[in-house]
Design a protein around this motif. Structure first.
Motif, PDB file in Angstrom:
ATOM      1  N   PHE A  29       0.196  -1.201  -0.330  1.00 16.38           N
ATOM      2  CA  PHE A  29       0.162   0.278   0.048  1.00 16.38           C
ATOM      3  C   PHE A  29       1.240   1.208  -0.119  1.00 16.38           C
ATOM      4  N   ARG A  30       1.516   1.066   0.631  1.00 18.56           N
ATOM      5  CA  ARG A  30       2.076   2.088   0.757  1.00 18.56           C
ATOM      6  C   ARG A  30       3.535   2.825   0.058  1.00 18.56           C
ATOM      7  N   LEU A  31       3.616   2.284  -1.055  1.00 14.65           N
ATOM      8  CA  LEU A  31       4.203   2.305  -2.257  1.00 14.65           C
ATOM      9  C   LEU A  31       3.550   2.819  -4.010  1.00 14.65           C
ATOM     10  N   ARG A  66     -12.851  21.932  -0.866  1.00 17.56           N
ATOM     11  CA  ARG A  66     -14.455  21.005  -0.112  1.00 17.56           C
ATOM     12  C   ARG A  66     -13.873  19.974   0.172  1.00 17.56           C
ATOM     13  N   PHE A  67     -13.518  19.104  -0.322  1.00 20.20           N
ATOM     14  CA  PHE A  67     -12.685  17.592   0.465  1.00 20.20           C
ATOM     15  C   PHE A  67     -11.899  17.194   0.033  1.00 20.20           C
ATOM     16  N   THR A  68     -11.345  15.985   0.934  1.00 14.05           N
ATOM     17  CA  THR A  68      -9.461  16.203   1.590  1.00 14.05           C
ATOM     18  C   THR A  68      -9.418  14.667   1.410  1.00 14.05           C
ATOM     19  N   ILE A  69      -8.004  14.177   0.749  1.00 23.15           N
ATOM     20  CA  ILE A  69      -7.439  12.646   0.275  1.00 23.15           C
ATOM     21  C   ILE A  69      -6.948  12.587   1.043  1.00 23.15           C
ATOM     22  N   SER A  70      -6.519  11.759   2.470  1.00 20.58           N
ATOM     23  CA  SER A  70      -5.878  10.916   2.697  1.00 20.58           C
ATOM     24  C   SER A  70      -5.318  10.024   3.224  1.00 20.58           C
ATOM     25  N   ARG A  71      -4.092   9.713   3.655  1.00 23.72           N
ATOM     26  CA  ARG A  71      -4.131   8.154   3.350  1.00 23.72           C
ATOM     27  C   ARG A  71      -3.612   7.779   5.286  1.00 23.72           C
ATOM     28  N   ASP A  72      -3.499   7.013   5.139  1.00 26.32           N
ATOM     29  CA  ASP A  72      -2.731   5.792   6.508  1.00 26.32           C
ATOM     30  C   ASP A  72      -2.254   4.638   6.336  1.00 26.32           C
ATOM     31  N   ASN A  73      -0.987   4.850   5.841  1.00 26.63           N
ATOM     32  CA  ASN A  73       0.086   3.480   5.244  1.00 26.63           C
ATOM     33  C   ASN A  73       0.381   2.381   6.341  1.00 26.63           C
ATOM     34  N   VAL A  74      -0.348   3.040   7.611  1.00 25.54           N
ATOM     35  CA  VAL A  74      -0.379   1.042   8.795  1.00 25.54           C
ATOM     36  C   VAL A  74      -1.822   0.826   8.983  1.00 25.54           C
ATOM     37  N   ARG A  75      -2.640   1.773   8.559  1.00 26.63           N
ATOM     38  CA  ARG A  75      -3.915   0.944   8.010  1.00 26.63           C
ATOM     39  C   ARG A  75      -4.462   0.718   7.019  1.00 26.63           C
TER      40      ARG A  75
END
Length: 115
Positions: A29-31, A66-75
């Motif tokens: 995922f993290r890559l 209005r929208f924000t994308i984010s990621r959690d590489n641990v989850r």
């Protein structure tokens, strides 16, 4: 096996907020960059937001600020925080990843903005 599972959709009034989640498995995922698309009946699927492996983001003009994308590489999860929702944001929202030459999609989660 790559699997993408979205959640968090629902019915919300105009001006409201929702947070969508997409849990990914079967990829490093993290890559990998991750995307959120949306689609309404009779229309092509539209890229809404993208996040790179180093968390650079991009948005379609209609959702900027209005929208924000984010990621959690641990989850291994990518999020789409949606605020100031409008009726024209109503769509089925899909998580997407491009991995080893193939496109992968979740089943989507329905977002309906209506009073």
């Amino acid at each position: 096996q790559v699997r993408l599972v979205e959640s968090g959709g629902g019915l919300v009034q105009p001006g409201g907020s929702l947070r969508l989640s997409c849990v990914a498995s079967g990829i490093n995922f993290r890559l990998h960059p991750m995307n959120w698309y949306r689609q309404t009946p009779g229309k092509q699927r539209e890229l809404v937001a993208n996040i790179t492996s180093d968390s650079k983001t991009a948005y379609v003009d209609s959702v900027k600020d209005r929208f924000t994308i984010s990621r959690d590489n641990v989850r291994t999860t990518v999020y789409l925080q949606m605020s100031s929702l409008r009726p024209d944001d109503t769509a089925r929202y899909y998580c997407n990843a491009y991995y080893k030459g193939n496109q992968y999609w979740g089943r989507g989660t329905q977002v309906t903005v209506s009073s």
